[in-house]
Design a protein around this motif. Structure first.
Motif, PDB file in Angstrom:
ATOM      1  N   THR A 249      17.471  17.642   8.604  1.00 39.06           N
ATOM      2  CA  THR A 249      17.574  16.508   7.698  1.00 39.06           C
ATOM      3  C   THR A 249      16.711  15.427   8.005  1.00 39.06           C
ATOM      4  OG1 THR A 249      19.901  16.881   7.133  1.00 39.06           O
ATOM      5  CG2 THR A 249      19.082  14.445   6.582  1.00 39.06           C
ATOM      6  N   ILE A 250      16.535  15.143   8.996  1.00 38.51           N
ATOM      7  CA  ILE A 250      15.201  14.195   9.569  1.00 38.51           C
ATOM      8  C   ILE A 250      14.034  14.624   9.376  1.00 38.51           C
ATOM      9  CG2 ILE A 250      14.302  13.090  11.447  1.00 38.51           C
ATOM     10  CD1 ILE A 250      17.078  12.787  12.950  1.00 38.51           C
ATOM     11  N   ALA A 251      13.809  15.992   9.285  1.00 36.38           N
ATOM     12  CA  ALA A 251      12.408  16.409   9.022  1.00 36.38           C
ATOM     13  C   ALA A 251      12.152  16.283   7.361  1.00 36.38           C
ATOM     14  CB  ALA A 251      12.323  17.924   9.504  1.00 36.38           C
ATOM     15  N   MET A 252      13.065  16.463   6.595  1.00 38.45           N
ATOM     16  CA  MET A 252      13.022  16.344   5.204  1.00 38.45           C
ATOM     17  C   MET A 252      12.915  14.824   4.829  1.00 38.45           C
ATOM     18  SD  MET A 252      15.201  19.298   3.638  1.00 38.45           S
ATOM     19  CE  MET A 252      17.088  18.832   4.379  1.00 38.45           C
ATOM     20  N   LEU A 253      13.519  14.084   5.481  1.00 38.95           N
ATOM     21  CA  LEU A 253      13.566  12.554   5.378  1.00 38.95           C
ATOM     22  C   LEU A 253      12.171  12.024   5.665  1.00 38.95           C
ATOM     23  CD1 LEU A 253      16.723  11.273   6.537  1.00 38.95           C
ATOM     24  CD2 LEU A 253      16.117  10.888   4.140  1.00 38.95           C
ATOM     25  N   ALA A 254      11.552  12.505   6.694  1.00 41.87           N
ATOM     26  CA  ALA A 254      10.292  11.985   7.354  1.00 41.87           C
ATOM     27  C   ALA A 254       9.186  12.688   6.522  1.00 41.87           C
ATOM     28  CB  ALA A 254      10.110  12.543   8.995  1.00 41.87           C
ATOM     29  N   SER A 255       9.439  13.503   5.726  1.00 41.98           N
ATOM     30  CA  SER A 255       8.183  14.274   4.957  1.00 41.98           C
ATOM     31  C   SER A 255       8.449  13.767   3.803  1.00 41.98           C
ATOM     32  CB  SER A 255       8.475  15.614   4.832  1.00 41.98           C
ATOM     33  OG  SER A 255       9.688  16.200   4.571  1.00 41.98           O
ATOM     34  N   GLY A 256       9.379  13.157   3.204  1.00 34.93           N
ATOM     35  CA  GLY A 256       9.582  12.642   1.906  1.00 34.93           C
ATOM     36  C   GLY A 256      10.218  13.598   0.906  1.00 34.93           C
ATOM     37  N   LEU A 257      10.774  14.544   1.339  1.00 35.15           N
ATOM     38  CA  LEU A 257      11.133  15.681   0.345  1.00 35.15           C
ATOM     39  C   LEU A 257      12.589  15.144  -0.260  1.00 35.15           C
ATOM     40  CD1 LEU A 257      10.246  18.877   2.386  1.00 35.15           C
ATOM     41  CD2 LEU A 257       9.387  17.873   0.330  1.00 35.15           C
ATOM     42  N   ILE A 258      13.431  14.413   0.822  1.00 34.74           N
ATOM     43  CA  ILE A 258      14.429  13.566   0.423  1.00 34.74           C
ATOM     44  C   ILE A 258      14.267  12.190   0.690  1.00 34.74           C
ATOM     45  CG2 ILE A 258      15.945  15.527   0.547  1.00 34.74           C
ATOM     46  CD1 ILE A 258      17.037  14.609   2.973  1.00 34.74           C
ATOM     47  N   THR A 259      15.348  11.373   0.019  1.00 31.90           N
ATOM     48  CA  THR A 259      15.383   9.965   0.476  1.00 31.90           C
ATOM     49  C   THR A 259      16.575   9.582   0.939  1.00 31.90           C
ATOM     50  OG1 THR A 259      16.003   9.135  -2.176  1.00 31.90           O
ATOM     51  CG2 THR A 259      13.495   9.249  -1.402  1.00 31.90           C
ATOM     52  N   PRO A 260      16.885   8.726   2.013  1.00 35.73           N
ATOM     53  CA  PRO A 260      17.893   8.137   2.428  1.00 35.73           C
ATOM     54  C   PRO A 260      18.925   7.622   1.519  1.00 35.73           C
ATOM     55  CG  PRO A 260      16.374   6.970   3.084  1.00 35.73           C
ATOM     56  CD  PRO A 260      15.683   7.999   2.299  1.00 35.73           C
ATOM     57  N   THR A 261      20.382   7.794   1.643  1.00 34.25           N
ATOM     58  CA  THR A 261      21.269   7.197   0.825  1.00 34.25           C
ATOM     59  C   THR A 261      21.183   5.826   1.284  1.00 34.25           C
ATOM     60  OG1 THR A 261      22.560   9.101   0.875  1.00 34.25           O
ATOM     61  CG2 THR A 261      23.697   7.179   0.392  1.00 34.25           C
ATOM     62  N   ARG A 262      20.860   5.334   2.496  1.00 34.40           N
ATOM     63  CA  ARG A 262      20.709   3.922   2.964  1.00 34.40           C
ATOM     64  C   ARG A 262      19.573   3.743   3.773  1.00 34.40           C
ATOM     65  NH1 ARG A 262      25.097   1.127   7.093  1.00 34.40           N
ATOM     66  NH2 ARG A 262      24.135  -1.005   7.022  1.00 34.40           N
ATOM     67  N   GLY A 263      18.626   2.419   3.773  1.00 33.60           N
ATOM     68  CA  GLY A 263      17.723   2.463   4.655  1.00 33.60           C
ATOM     69  C   GLY A 263      16.272   3.038   3.940  1.00 33.60           C
ATOM     70  N   GLU A 264      15.277   3.120   4.792  1.00 31.68           N
ATOM     71  CA  GLU A 264      14.367   3.591   4.237  1.00 31.68           C
ATOM     72  C   GLU A 264      13.343   4.241   5.388  1.00 31.68           C
ATOM     73  OE1 GLU A 264      11.857  -0.526   4.447  1.00 31.68           O
ATOM     74  OE2 GLU A 264      12.060   0.211   2.558  1.00 31.68           O
ATOM     75  N   VAL A 265      12.447   5.244   4.859  1.00 29.82           N
ATOM     76  CA  VAL A 265      11.328   5.739   5.703  1.00 29.82           C
ATOM     77  C   VAL A 265      10.066   5.170   5.674  1.00 29.82           C
ATOM     78  CG1 VAL A 265      10.311   7.956   6.456  1.00 29.82           C
ATOM     79  CG2 VAL A 265      12.554   7.956   5.387  1.00 29.82           C
ATOM     80  N   LEU A 266       9.394   4.734   6.589  1.00 33.66           N
ATOM     81  CA  LEU A 266       8.085   4.106   6.387  1.00 33.66           C
ATOM     82  C   LEU A 266       7.026   4.855   7.243  1.00 33.66           C
ATOM     83  CD1 LEU A 266       9.283   0.350   7.774  1.00 33.66           C
ATOM     84  CD2 LEU A 266       9.011   1.350   5.243  1.00 33.66           C
ATOM     85  N   LEU A 267       5.849   5.022   6.243  1.00 32.46           N
ATOM     86  CA  LEU A 267       4.514   5.626   6.843  1.00 32.46           C
ATOM     87  C   LEU A 267       3.477   4.768   6.854  1.00 32.46           C
ATOM     88  CD1 LEU A 267       3.400   8.399   7.689  1.00 32.46           C
ATOM     89  CD2 LEU A 267       2.834   8.940   5.464  1.00 32.46           C
ATOM     90  N   ARG A 268       2.904   4.377   8.083  1.00 31.55           N
ATOM     91  CA  ARG A 268       2.071   3.226   8.253  1.00 31.55           C
ATOM     92  C   ARG A 268       2.636   2.031   7.495  1.00 31.55           C
ATOM     93  NH1 ARG A 268      -1.012   7.585   6.074  1.00 31.55           N
ATOM     94  NH2 ARG A 268      -1.390   6.465   4.094  1.00 31.55           N
ATOM     95  N   GLY A 269       3.816   1.754   7.799  1.00 31.82           N
ATOM     96  CA  GLY A 269       4.339   0.625   7.446  1.00 31.82           C
ATOM     97  C   GLY A 269       4.661   0.676   5.857  1.00 31.82           C
ATOM     98  N   ARG A 270       4.457   1.615   5.396  1.00 33.88           N
ATOM     99  CA  ARG A 270       4.840   1.521   3.764  1.00 33.88           C
ATOM    100  C   ARG A 270       5.898   2.480   3.288  1.00 33.88           C
ATOM    101  NH1 ARG A 270      -0.136   3.506   0.545  1.00 33.88           N
ATOM    102  NH2 ARG A 270       1.474   3.481  -0.939  1.00 33.88           N
ATOM    103  N   PRO A 271       6.956   2.041   2.661  1.00 32.63           N
ATOM    104  CA  PRO A 271       8.154   2.927   2.408  1.00 32.63           C
ATOM    105  C   PRO A 271       7.640   4.283   1.582  1.00 32.63           C
ATOM    106  CG  PRO A 271       8.562   0.649   1.511  1.00 32.63           C
ATOM    107  CD  PRO A 271       7.122   0.860   2.013  1.00 32.63           C
ATOM    108  N   THR A 272       8.055   5.464   1.893  1.00 38.40           N
ATOM    109  CA  THR A 272       7.359   6.795   1.313  1.00 38.40           C
ATOM    110  C   THR A 272       7.835   6.631  -0.033  1.00 38.40           C
ATOM    111  OG1 THR A 272       9.288   7.777   2.058  1.00 38.40           O
ATOM    112  CG2 THR A 272       7.434   7.862   3.549  1.00 38.40           C
ATOM    113  N   THR A 273       8.537   6.081  -0.499  1.00 37.26           N
ATOM    114  CA  THR A 273       9.336   5.919  -1.835  1.00 37.26           C
ATOM    115  C   THR A 273       8.055   5.149  -2.992  1.00 37.26           C
ATOM    116  OG1 THR A 273      10.689   4.118  -1.468  1.00 37.26           O
ATOM    117  CG2 THR A 273      11.675   6.406  -1.464  1.00 37.26           C
TER     118      THR A 273
END
Length: 257
Positions: A48-72
């Motif tokens: 699940t963490i792998a899919m979140l970090a790769s942008g394949l799924i989005t978290p129900t709460r919070g966000e994933v940042l890549l180079r400081g930018r939300p992947t969404t």
């Protein structure tokens, strides 16, 4: 050195009836040049963490940042260029080996492709085929074993030069000797990327800069391999010794045969 933060808070507390949290309170930052391993039993939440970090799924709460930018907020093409995901199941197209490699790096030279395959310990096999790199791998890559398809996926990641490399059980179908050789090579080849490594076999993660022990979606322990082994009554230490004993027994049985 650029920082690649990946903050993954867990699902909201007011879940509908019948639902459960997959991850709970995960807050993780991975720096460029750093390898962070996440270990745990099946169902702990690693994939699940792998899919979140790769942008394949989005978290129900919070966000994933890549180079400081939300992947969404990133276009899929940009996200695909920035992240390389290597999983247990490798997607292989019904094309030649070189075409399967070039679709992630269209401008890769023949020399770069050969170098990537050498690093992934796949070149000798390819060179032994009558048509070499022009060999058609077949539907779903049936010409290759599971371990060979994983090595093809590793060669792709090397060609891609992604900012973030996510390895989800990357050596699950490799024998112990090949796994050891690949782990040594990968540590050097992915040195300029942020690396997130998910593994069930703990021998895979011994050289990681940090190891997080995940259980039921919660990080229970964190540290280096040596630090975690020194924790009296720790989950990591117990699991590592159990796996090490099982491997020793297996080798002993093989020698007896």
């Amino acid at each position: 050195m650029n920082v690649l933060p990946h903050t993954l808070p867990g699902a909201r507390p007011d879940l509908p009836e019948g639902h459960r949290r997959i991850l709970d309170g995960i807050d993780l930052t991975v720096h460029r040049g750093e390898t962070v391993a996440i270990v745990g039993e099946s169902g702990a939440g690693k994939s699940t963490i792998a899919m979140l970090a790769s942008g394949l799924i989005t978290p129900t709460r919070g966000e994933v940042l890549l180079r400081g930018r939300p992947t969404t907020t990133m276009r899929m093409t940009e996200l695909a260029r920035s992240v390389a995901l290597i999983t247990q199941e490798t997607y292989v197209r019904h094309e030649t080996i070189v075409e399967n490699l070039r679709y992630v790096a269209a401008d890769a030279t023949d020399e770069e492709i050969v170098a990537a395959c050498r690093a992934a310990q796949l070149h000798d096999l390819i060179a032994s085929l009558p048509e070499g790199y022009q060999t058609v791998v077949g539907e779903k890559g049936y010409r290759f074993s599971g371990g060979e398809r994983q090595r093809l996926s590793i060669a792709r990641a090397l060609l891609k030069r992604a900012d973030l490399i996510i390895l989800d059980e990357p050596t699950s179908q490799l024998d112990a000797q090949t796994e050891e050789q690949l782990n040594t090579a990968l540590a050097e080849l992915f040195a300029d990327s942020a690396v997130l490594l998910m593994a069930h076999r703990l021998r895979t993660v011994r050289t990681a800069d940090r190891i997080l022990v995940l259980s039921d979606g919660v990080v229970r322990e964190s540290g280096t391999h040596e630090e975690l082994l020194a924790v009296a009554g720790g989950r990591y230490a117990a699991l590592y010794r159990m796996q090490d004993d099982a491997l020793a027994s297996s080798r002993s049985a093989a020698s007896a045969d």
